[in-house]
Enzyme design. Structure first.
Site, mmCIF file in Angstrom:
data_model
loop_
_atom_site.group_PDB
_atom_site.id
_atom_site.type_symbol
_atom_site.label_atom_id
_atom_site.label_comp_id
_atom_site.label_asym_id
_atom_site.label_seq_id
_atom_site.Cartn_x
_atom_site.Cartn_y
_atom_site.Cartn_z
ATOM 1 N N GLY A 69 0.821 -1.208 0.000
ATOM 2 C CA GLY A 69 0.000 0.000 0.000
ATOM 3 C C GLY A 69 0.844 1.242 0.000
ATOM 4 O O GLY A 69 2.074 1.191 -0.094
ATOM 5 N N GLU A 89 5.791 -2.199 -5.228
ATOM 6 C CA GLU A 89 6.335 -2.845 -4.028
ATOM 7 C C GLU A 89 6.542 -4.340 -4.207
ATOM 8 O O GLU A 89 7.486 -4.895 -3.653
ATOM 9 C CB GLU A 89 5.391 -2.619 -2.826
ATOM 10 C CG GLU A 89 5.411 -1.196 -2.309
ATOM 11 C CD GLU A 89 4.659 -1.057 -0.997
ATOM 12 O OE1 GLU A 89 3.908 -1.983 -0.623
ATOM 13 O OE2 GLU A 89 4.819 -0.004 -0.348
ATOM 14 N N PRO A 106 -7.951 10.320 13.418
ATOM 15 C CA PRO A 106 -7.801 11.763 13.614
ATOM 16 C C PRO A 106 -6.552 12.053 14.447
ATOM 17 O O PRO A 106 -6.397 11.497 15.531
ATOM 18 C CB PRO A 106 -9.066 12.153 14.401
ATOM 19 C CG PRO A 106 -9.930 10.945 14.427
ATOM 20 C CD PRO A 106 -9.044 9.762 14.216
ATOM 21 N N GLU A 134 11.175 -8.119 1.162
ATOM 22 C CA GLU A 134 10.663 -9.455 0.860
ATOM 23 C C GLU A 134 9.208 -9.324 0.440
ATOM 24 O O GLU A 134 8.517 -8.390 0.871
ATOM 25 C CB GLU A 134 10.740 -10.385 2.087
ATOM 26 C CG GLU A 134 12.158 -10.816 2.462
ATOM 27 C CD GLU A 134 12.161 -11.835 3.606
ATOM 28 O OE1 GLU A 134 11.563 -12.916 3.434
ATOM 29 O OE2 GLU A 134 12.740 -11.528 4.665
#
Ligand SMILES: [Zn+2]
Length: 185
Positions: A69, A89, A106, A134
């Site tokens: 991500g 990635e 928040p 990895e």
């Protein structure tokens, strides 16, 4: 957070009550500081009962296994971000299927994290060697003896739930909106 000068025109700013909240506002132009926000995205890609995980090579979370991500860019559609991050990635081509989880955090930079279930398309896991060192597909059982980040464990629990597709990608909106990402039940 302290802001003394307008980021648009450089004039002195003041605290002004706008819509019931004190906001930092410019004394000479229309600039109002609405806050500082960031949006993170994550991918849960399950292929033959195994989930794609990467091991973080950098702080924060160095040494921990997480789902792939990253953070969205200003003008980048969110679906393109997550496809790009997974490819960068882990070397895996995948496509967005649904939104399965949202985390709201928040804090000084208010963060929203959106987790996507994605379909595997092609490729073998290859770490980028920079952000992650990895990458691989693992069964839920295998992940239990790995150094998996706490939040990722929670996401795996969501992703491996049977009979739940989350919010699926809108296949045919009533009105087509260009550059909109639409997800629905
Ligand atoms: Zn200003």
């Amino acid at each position: 957070m302290s802001v003394n000068f307008c980021s648009k025109c450089g004039s002195i700013v003041e605290l002004r009550s706008i819509g019931g909240s004190d906001r930092i506002a410019c004394t000479s132009c229309d600039y109002i500081y609405w806050g500082n926000y960031s949006i993170g995205v994550g991918a849960l890609i399950i292929k033959e009962d195994k989930v794609l995980l990467v091991k973080r090579a950098q702080e924060p979370g160095k040494g921990f296994w997480t789902n792939p991500g990253g953070y969205i860019e200003q003008m980048e559609p969110i679906e393109e971000t997550i496809v790009r991050e997974v490819l960068e990635e882990a070397g895996i081509q995948a496509k967005v299927k649904s939104v399965i989880a949202v985390r709201d955090q928040p804090r000084e930079i208010h963060n929203l994290y959106i987790a996507f279930a994605m379909d595997y398309v092609s490729g073998e896991p290859i770490p980028d060697g920079e952000e992650v060192d990895e990458a691989g597909f693992f069964t839920l059982e295998e992940t239990k003896s790995m150094n998996v980040a706490g939040f990722t464990k929670w996401l795996l629990d969501v992703a491996f739930q049977p009979n739940s597709d989350g919010l699926i990608k809108e296949p045919l909106p009533i009105k087509a909106l260009e550059k909109y990402g639409l997800f629905r039940v």
